[in-house]
Motif scaffolding. Structure first.
Motif: not given
Length: 302
Positions: A129-138, A140-149, A181-188
Motif C-alpha cells: 500500500a505504501a509503495a502504491g501511494i508513493a507511485a500515485a504521488r509520482k 505512475e498511475i498504472m503501477q499504483a493501481v497494480k500495487l494497491l490491487e 483510505a487506501d481503497m478510496e485511492v484505489r478507486a480514484e
C-alpha cells in the motif's frame, strides 16, 4: 468483492518456514501445518508483539494492552507463562536445519519479537500500500493501481478478528480506517485511468458494505455518470438522502456539490480529476495539481 481470500502458503513450503496472518483470525502456519496457538490471551500477546516489530514492550505496557485497567492479579505470571509457550511454539524447527528465524527475547526494558525471514501478511500489505501511494504521488498511475490491487487481496478480514484487548481494539479500528483510505485511492485511480465501468461493481460493493462512507458514494455517482448511467447516479443520491434523513444528518458538502452538478449535467464532470487533494476540495477544482498526502504505516497505538 472488496475483500477476497488469498492463498496463504505461497511457493515456499519449507517445514520450518513460518507465515503469520493478522488480517482476519490470527493464524500461524509452518509450511502446510497450521499451529495451535494456545489460549486466547496467549494469542492476543502474540498479536501485540507482532504489531510492535523489533520494539521492546514492557510488562506493564503488555498488561495495559491486553486487559486495560481491569487486569487480574496474576497478569504478570500469565504473561511470563504465555511468553514461554510462544517461544516453544514458534522457535521449534521440526527437524529442519534452516530454522524459522523467529526470536522472542527479554531485552532490557521489555520483550522484543523478531520474525526473521518469516512472512507477516500485515507487513506485506503495508509495504504494497505504501509503495502504491508513493507511485500515485509520482504520477505512475498504472503501477499504483497494480500495487494497491495486490494490497487489497491481502486483506481477508478485520485485524486479528475475535481476539480481545484494548490495544487490539484500537489497532483494529485504525487498520480498518487505513484500509478504507487506501481503497478510496484505489478507486480514484481507476477513474483517473478512464476505467469507469470497471470501477462501478467495486464501488457498488463498497457503498453497500460501508453505507456511511460518503467518499465511496461520491466516486460511485461519478463512475455511473461517466458510464452513461446518469439516472442511476441520481437515484443513488436520492437513496443517500433517505438514509441521511433517517439519521438526522445532512450529506457532506462534497456530496451535495456533486449532486448539484449531476442535475446540471456539468460537462466538466467528464474530465475533472477524481483524486482528492490535501485540502479536500479537489472534487470542485478541475485544474488543481494532483497530490496525495503521505500515509502513516505504523499503528499509532503500538
Amino acid at each position: 468483492m472488496l475483500l477476497r481470500e488469498r492463498g496463504f502458503y505461497g511457493n515456499d513450503r519449507r517445514t520450518s518456514h513460518l507465515r503469520f496472518r493478522l488480517l482476519g483470525p490470527l493464524q500461524v502456519n509452518r509450511g502446510k501445518k497450521t499451529l495451535e496457538l494456545g489460549p486466547p490471551k496467549q494469542q492476543a500477546l502474540l498479536a501485540v508483539l507482532l504489531l510492535r516489530p523489533g520494539l521492546e514492550t514492557g510488562v506493564d505496557q503488555l498488561i495495559e494492552s491486553l486487559w486495560g485497567e481491569d487486569s487480574p492479579a496474576y497478569a504478570k505470571n500469565l504473561i511470563q507463562k504465555s511468553v514461554s509457550g510462544l517461544r516453544g511454539l514458534l522457535t521449534a524447527s521440526d527437524g529442519d536445519d534452516s530454522g524459522s528465524g523467529v526470536t522472542l527475547e527479554w531485552s532490557g526494558g521489555g520483550y522484543r519479537m523478531d520474525v526473521g525471514a518469516s512472512e507477516v501478511d500485515l507487513y506485506t500489505y503495508e509495504q504494497l500500500a505504501a509503495a502504491g501511494i508513493a507511485a500515485a504521488r509520482k504520477g505512475e498511475i498504472m503501477q499504483a493501481v497494480k500495487l494497491l490491487e495486490e494490497a487489497r487481496t491481502m486483506s481477508t478480514g478485520p485485524l486479528v478478528e475475535g481476539l480481545e484487548g484494548p490495544m487490539l481494539d484500537r489497532e483494529r479500528l485504525y487498520r480498518q480506517e487505513r484500509f478504507l483510505a487506501d481503497m478510496e485511492v484505489r478507486a480514484e485511480l481507476e477513474l483517473e485511468l478512464g476505467r469507469h465501468r470497471n470501477a462501478v461493481p467495486y464501488l457498488h460493493y463498497a457503498v453497500h458494505k460501508y453505507p456511511l462512507r460518503e467518499r465511496f458514494l461520491w466516486l460511485l455517482m461519478l463512475a455511473l455518470y461517466r458510464s452513461d448511467r446518469g439516472n442511476e447516479a441520481l437515484s443513488y443520491a436520492v437513496q443517500r438522502a433517505r438514509v441521511v434523513e433517517e439519521l438526522g444528518v445532512e450529506p457532506g458538502p462534497a456530496l451535495r456539490a456533486l449532486h448539484a452538478r449531476l442535475l446540471l449535467q456539468d460537462p466538466q464532470l467528464m474530465v475533472m480529476s477524481a483524486l482528492r487533494q490535501d485540502s479536500g476540495a479537489a472534487e470542485d477544482e478541475v485544474a488543481a495539481p494532483i497530490t496525495i498526502p503521505p500515509l502513516a504505516r505504523r499503528g499509532p497505538f503500538g
